[in-house]
Design an enzyme around this catalytic site. Structure first.
Site, PDB file in Angstrom:
ATOM      1  N   HIS A 151     -21.651  20.515  -3.265  1.00 16.70           N
ATOM      2  CA  HIS A 151     -20.287  20.143  -3.864  1.00 16.70           C
ATOM      3  C   HIS A 151     -20.815  18.888  -4.797  1.00 16.70           C
ATOM      4  CE1 HIS A 151     -16.361  18.019  -4.532  1.00 16.70           C
ATOM      5  NE2 HIS A 151     -15.840  19.327  -4.606  1.00 16.70           N
ATOM      6  N   GLU A 187     -17.052  23.818 -10.757  1.00  8.35           N
ATOM      7  CA  GLU A 187     -16.320  22.488 -10.929  1.00  8.35           C
ATOM      8  C   GLU A 187     -16.924  21.611 -11.939  1.00  8.35           C
ATOM      9  OE1 GLU A 187     -13.419  21.429  -7.283  1.00  8.35           O
ATOM     10  OE2 GLU A 187     -15.657  21.328  -6.768  1.00  8.35           O
TER      11      GLU A 187
END
Lengths: 229, 229, 229, 229
Positions: free
Chosen positions: A97, A145
């Site tokens: 992430h 993202e």
């Protein structure tokens, strides 16, 4: 056997918000389960490490860890072992992430570890070229993202649709297997609709749900939107 | 209010061994509790993040997390929040274990965070000079573990007693408050006795207990040894 | 314009050995230049940051930095700026050496930076799957070095030829452009011959040359060996 | 023998600005030297690694590296060796700058390495409690720079004088030896005056000088200001 996720997929990343810690995490998990049951849409939650075990006992929707380390069992104080999150009830993990970025060789090792443990791997990437690199490592899910949009409420699917279409194209060129999700700034049903239209199989969402006045209602709307053909 | 630990203290670091993961972690925790109850000696356990919640519900001896991150609640996917380990039942945390070393400013921030949350801070150090540096940050516990001895079965308290006496002296010169523990290679009761004689208030132990054929028996012996004047 | 490297290529990584620091680095660089001139084979050297400027003034063979950071000019104390190594005379850089591993997004950013500065990018990888991932980021050179063989004198090209053939195959499938080198344990001319036969375009070598009694002689032999059809 | 720095001290951190790279770094170094000669005040420069060798040949004022790694000579591709910066002409190094923060054990190791090489160690810290921790490791210089003020033009010595007075007090309590400097936001002569009045022995400055229209003039003023009793 590894749980097969049904598409479209909505992953709710609990991050480390107070609103998604401990008892509040459990309450949010139950709302996500209820929204999933009501709509028939696959909603997956990713709570904090500490909360995985308790939540997994109480809900039936799938859980992902937010991270695991590139380690085998042994002397690794303070690290997260694949076997520990699996035994607690997680069926997979987020990897890399943008708030927990990893070395390339660690991502490779962790994806290998998930395969050995029949865990689902969701590799997060910050841009299309990184999505193509990670696809060569054969994760189950690639989630794009752009970090500059995370938490802004400006949805990548609306503001930078070419990032998503490029990602879909580059990933497919290298590896047709991964499910492709997108995240960053997703806050309205129309952002979800845009993501699906651009060719993704779902979304990764965090603050919009976790900090919503009524997470259940918003998840219902998000889930219904993913069904629109 | 922060739980006050009674000295001498034995901390059992579960690390990420399979023998101390999930159900086996819970079983080990219960053996530690039983040994603590039997001897009246303070035994503290430090299980993996994922196992804290379940174990804390089942045993009454204190739990420490193996690490927390230098973060406040927010967007920190894959990190460990003080509030989450506290709500799960941990009463404190190891900090800067040699297998999970931190930047100096992070150690400072984490000790601040533990104070705000009434959590016990156990700062781990690799040598006497680092023990004196960390003492200036006022942790509750300083634990000295020369990393080259960890997991060897060669006890620091026997092989390098001057490391311990130097640590005790340097820490006290800067800050009289911290409890001082030692670890690395502790595997026999005589290692525990040596540690106490050198002026520590207890030990930090891992593989010797976790991988013992009978952890309860060995913990009993360790605990009894700490009482010898 | 970016210097085009002529294949086969021998890169001598100076690492941080005393034998390749300061004046000794300059002397070694001159021996490499002499061996390159004598054989007509492209020998490239990769000295420590501090030595780049002085060496680049004194030799005409190409220099690579051992690393640059994923930064633009600005407030980055203690980091290595692409513009600084270029102005000093380096024509490119190693990236992600197993002793200086990077996050995936950093590798991506650094390769972008090298393109903007017309610098040659040599991405180092630890195994075939990582070589395929890095190829998607389009570096000029991919160098495969299994870290467990580095410094052992056991050549990857002899001990684990399948690692090299797999790398060549996986890289080519994703990107035909990168030059492929191999390293780790290369210490004899026959190791070089094996590497070339397995389909690489040259080698990355360090201790065998840097610590050789006569680096010039060994480089001569290595260079001659690369010419064998 | 280690060069003894004469107080007050002005350290100019070149960071990785384009204005202080390569030829422009050399030009800036000469302006610093001229200002030092003109005023008799000790001005020290800290250029990028790559520029140390060239600059050290051309100026006579002392040079510090911006960082060195916690390594001994060996296989450490892409790292910075104490011996290399020393042979190039640096007389010491910044350590743990807020833009290049280090693990506590690394800071300890690096200060040891500087002592072995007779290099000056300037440990940078972000707040008073960290300054006291680092003082226990006995660096030659402690430089306090609250990171939130770096590059703002709001001087710590004006905006948060208590940070400096606390640092001076805490450092002295643990170790009377280190020279104490302050930085962050220093941009006007009055900021320098304030720093000296608060008990520091000088300043660490970067953008204000590096990006000044006339760095020589501003350094002259800064240097003259340090003399005011």
């Amino acid at each position: 056997m590894k749980l097969k996720l049904q598409e479209p997929i909505i992953i709710v990343n609990f991050k480390t918000y107070l609103e998604s810690t401990g008892n509040r995490a459990l309450k949010l998990a139950k709302q996500a389960e209820k929204a999933s049951n009501k709509t028939g849409v696959q909603i997956v939650i990713s709570p904090q490490f500490v909360d995985i075990g308790i939540i997994a006992k109480e809900v039936e929707i799938p859980l992902l860890s937010q991270h695991i380390d590139a380690i085998n069992p042994g002397s690794h104080t303070g690290h997260v072992l694949a076997a520990s999150i699996k035994e607690s009830g997680a069926i997979g993990t987020l990897i890399n992430h943008s708030e927990r970025q990893l070395k390339l060789s660690e991502i490779d090792t962790i994806i290998d570890i998930t395969k050995k443990h029949n865990l689902i791997s969701c590799a997060c990437v910050n841009n299309p070229s990184v999505s193509s690199a990670v696809s060569a490592l054969d994760p189950d899910i690639v989630s794009i993202e752009p970090p500059e949009l995370i938490g802004t409420g400006i949805a990548v699917s609306k503001a930078q649709p070419e990032i998503i279409t490029n990602t879909v194209e580059l990933v497919k060129k290298i590896n047709k297997r991964p499910v492709i999700l997108c995240g960053a700034g997703i806050s309205k049903p129309e952002d979800v609709a845009a993501a699906i239209k651009l060719g993704t199989n779902g979304i990764l969402v965090a603050s919009a749900i976790v900090k919503a006045k009524n997470p259940y209602d918003l998840l219902l709307k998000f889930a219904e939107t993913t069904k629109i053909p």
